[in-house]
Write a protein that holds these residues in place. Structure first.
Motif, PDB file in Angstrom:
ATOM      1  N   GLU A   1       0.809  -1.225   0.000  1.00  0.00           N
ATOM      2  CA  GLU A   1       0.000   0.000   0.000  1.00  0.00           C
ATOM      3  C   GLU A   1       0.840   1.271   0.000  1.00  0.00           C
ATOM      4  O   GLU A   1       0.492   2.244   0.674  1.00  0.00           O
TER       5      GLU A   1
ATOM      6  N   ASN B   1      -1.264   4.331  -0.885  1.00  0.00           N
ATOM      7  CA  ASN B   1      -2.507   4.589  -0.139  1.00  0.00           C
ATOM      8  C   ASN B   1      -2.348   5.931   0.560  1.00  0.00           C
ATOM      9  O   ASN B   1      -2.099   6.022   1.759  1.00  0.00           O
TER      10      ASN B   1
ATOM     11  N   SER C   1      -0.398  -0.468  -4.379  1.00  0.00           N
ATOM     12  CA  SER C   1      -1.855  -0.386  -4.225  1.00  0.00           C
ATOM     13  C   SER C   1      -2.229   0.936  -3.572  1.00  0.00           C
ATOM     14  O   SER C   1      -1.499   1.445  -2.711  1.00  0.00           O
TER      15      SER C   1
ATOM     16  N   ASN D   1      -5.300   0.984  -2.185  1.00  0.00           N
ATOM     17  CA  ASN D   1      -6.318   0.438  -1.279  1.00  0.00           C
ATOM     18  C   ASN D   1      -7.550   1.337  -1.227  1.00  0.00           C
ATOM     19  O   ASN D   1      -8.251   1.479  -2.223  1.00  0.00           O
ATOM     20  N   ASN D   2      -7.803   2.000  -0.101  1.00  0.00           N
ATOM     21  CA  ASN D   2      -9.050   2.754   0.052  1.00  0.00           C
ATOM     22  C   ASN D   2      -8.926   4.236  -0.303  1.00  0.00           C
ATOM     23  O   ASN D   2      -9.862   5.005  -0.060  1.00  0.00           O
TER      24      ASN D   2
ATOM     25  N   SER E   1      -6.686   0.452  -8.164  1.00  0.00           N
ATOM     26  CA  SER E   1      -5.464   1.265  -8.163  1.00  0.00           C
ATOM     27  C   SER E   1      -5.188   1.812  -9.561  1.00  0.00           C
ATOM     28  O   SER E   1      -4.757   2.967  -9.713  1.00  0.00           O
TER      29      SER E   1
ATOM     30  N   THR F   1      -7.932 -10.760   4.683  1.00  0.00           N
ATOM     31  CA  THR F   1      -6.808  -9.941   4.233  1.00  0.00           C
ATOM     32  C   THR F   1      -6.377 -10.336   2.826  1.00  0.00           C
ATOM     33  O   THR F   1      -6.615 -11.453   2.362  1.00  0.00           O
ATOM     34  N   PHE F   2      -5.687  -9.421   2.179  1.00  0.00           N
ATOM     35  CA  PHE F   2      -5.197  -9.634   0.819  1.00  0.00           C
ATOM     36  C   PHE F   2      -4.263 -10.841   0.756  1.00  0.00           C
ATOM     37  O   PHE F   2      -4.473 -11.781  -0.018  1.00  0.00           O
TER      38      PHE F   2
ATOM     39  N   SER G   1     -12.575  -3.354   2.562  1.00  0.00           N
ATOM     40  CA  SER G   1     -11.227  -3.231   2.004  1.00  0.00           C
ATOM     41  C   SER G   1     -11.288  -3.293   0.491  1.00  0.00           C
ATOM     42  O   SER G   1     -11.668  -4.319  -0.080  1.00  0.00           O
ATOM     43  N   ASN G   2     -10.900  -2.193  -0.157  1.00  0.00           N
ATOM     44  CA  ASN G   2     -10.898  -2.176  -1.614  1.00  0.00           C
ATOM     45  C   ASN G   2      -9.940  -3.209  -2.188  1.00  0.00           C
ATOM     46  O   ASN G   2     -10.202  -3.806  -3.228  1.00  0.00           O
ATOM     47  N   LYS G   3      -8.800  -3.417  -1.504  1.00  0.00           N
ATOM     48  CA  LYS G   3      -7.815  -4.340  -2.080  1.00  0.00           C
ATOM     49  C   LYS G   3      -8.311  -5.788  -2.016  1.00  0.00           C
ATOM     50  O   LYS G   3      -8.028  -6.576  -2.918  1.00  0.00           O
TER      51      LYS G   3
END
Length: 353
Positions: A101, A104, A133, A135-136, A165, A271-272, A292-294
């Motif tokens: 991230e 991020n 990434s 992420n959010n 992303s 989690t990713f 979580s966007n990721k």
């Protein structure tokens, strides 16, 4: 060549360490000398203090020994990664930015460190991103940081880890980035088998790979999942955070974490990298719903939406495995494009030098 990697590689995070090491190994296997650019964006000892204070505030002082042991294990393994000081970056020939991230930008510990965005690097060092990434973060959150945007635009080639992303970075830079796989997917399972601890985790175990940050929202699902597992004679093992619904809370090192993936019969994660290693080890898994966007982007990228838990599908998911062959067919073209992306860069840079 001397190659720098700018990423997050320290902290109480197995995924961060393993993605960093996976990219290092990929580059080192091709004859390059790889260094991690040393920064202060992560301060594991201070994070240990914060987690311990929060444990006391939430009347959970019994969690502190777990945090201390986890800190020791990850700190010890983090030291195996070769670092380079910011004052010596001119010794590098090129640098990769990513994964994780590092873009991020809404996170204070990110936007306060311009090194993540291509700044602070000597002009002679060619810069490329690999799988960062956002992420959010959204495109509007880059507006207060035009220097960071210019830093990204100064890179010779840009790749990112997911479609979200890509949309954000393409919007703020006006460029066309490539979506590539996380570095952990550049390595085969045989590599992780060699790295994993020889220690065996016997029994019918379910690995919990979650920080429990949204445990309240997930409560009903967790209750059903616990009953389903225990009715089947399974034991739940948590390694990221001490969780009340786990039978055992184990502060393991990265090699033991891989061994647990190898030996467990099922994985529960939100989690990713929890998902990624389930795919690598072809372990049946279920995804706890999380903001979580990721995680959402990864599920969409590889067609994993049907592995997201609801109150209605707990028993079904616990007793069925994904079609890993079908998932691999979706991963394969991304992996091929990712390898081509890195290898083309290395060939181009070798010709320049």
């Amino acid at each position: 060549m001397k190659i720098g990697i700018v990423t997050i590689y320290r902290g109480t995070n197995y995924g961060a360490f393993l993605q960093a090491n996976a990219l290092r190994r990929y580059l080192a296997d091709r004859g390059h000398d790889v260094f991690f650019v040393k920064h202060r964006a992560r301060k594991p000892f201070l994070a240990l203090g914060k987690r311990s204070i929060e444990a006391c505030m939430h009347m959970k002082p019994g969690n502190i020994p777990f945090y201390i042991q986890q800190y020791r294990e990850l700190n010890r393994y983090g030291k195996v990664l070769k670092e380079i000081e910011m004052s010596k970056l001119s010794k590098l020939d090129m640098a990769f930015y990513g994964s994780d991230e590092i873009w991020n930008i809404k996170r204070k510990r990110i936007h306060k460190f311009p090194v993540f965005f291509g700044l602070k690097m000597p002009e002679r060092v060619h810069k490329y991103s690999y799988a960062p990434s956002v992420n959010n973060s959204d495109e509007g959150e880059f507006s207060p940081y035009p220097d960071c945007v210019e830093g990204i635009k100064s890179m010779k080639r840009i790749s990112v880890r997911d479609e979200i992303s890509k949309w954000v970075i393409d919007t703020v830079t006006g460029q066309d980035s490539l979506v590539v796989v996380d570095p952990t997917l550049l390595q085969k399972k045989s590599y992780y088998d060699k790295v994993a601890s020889k220690e065996k985790f016997e029994g019918k175990n379910v690995l919990i790979y979650s920080y429990g940050k949204e445990e309240k929202q997930q409560k009903n699902i967790i209750n059903k999942l616990s009953k389903c597992g225990r009715d089947g004679g399974f034991k739940f093992i948590s390694i990221l955070e001490p969780l009340g619904w786990a039978d055992r809370n184990l502060p393991v090192n990265p090699k033991q974490m891989l061994a647990l993936y190898r030996d467990s019969e099922f994985v529960v994660t939100d989690t990713f990298h929890g998902i990624i290693f389930s795919l690598i080890y072809r372990k049946p898994f279920a995804i706890l719903p999380v903001s979580s966007n990721k995680v959402d982007a990864l599920a969409k990228m590889f067609g994993l939406q049907d592995r997201i838990l609801t109150e209605a599908n707990v028993e079904e998911l616990f007793n069925t495995a994904p079609d890993f062959d079908a998932i691999e067919k979706k991963i394969a073209p991304y992996r091929e494009a990712s390898e081509e992306y890195i290898n083309d860069i290395l060939r181009d840079e070798h010709r320049i030098i």
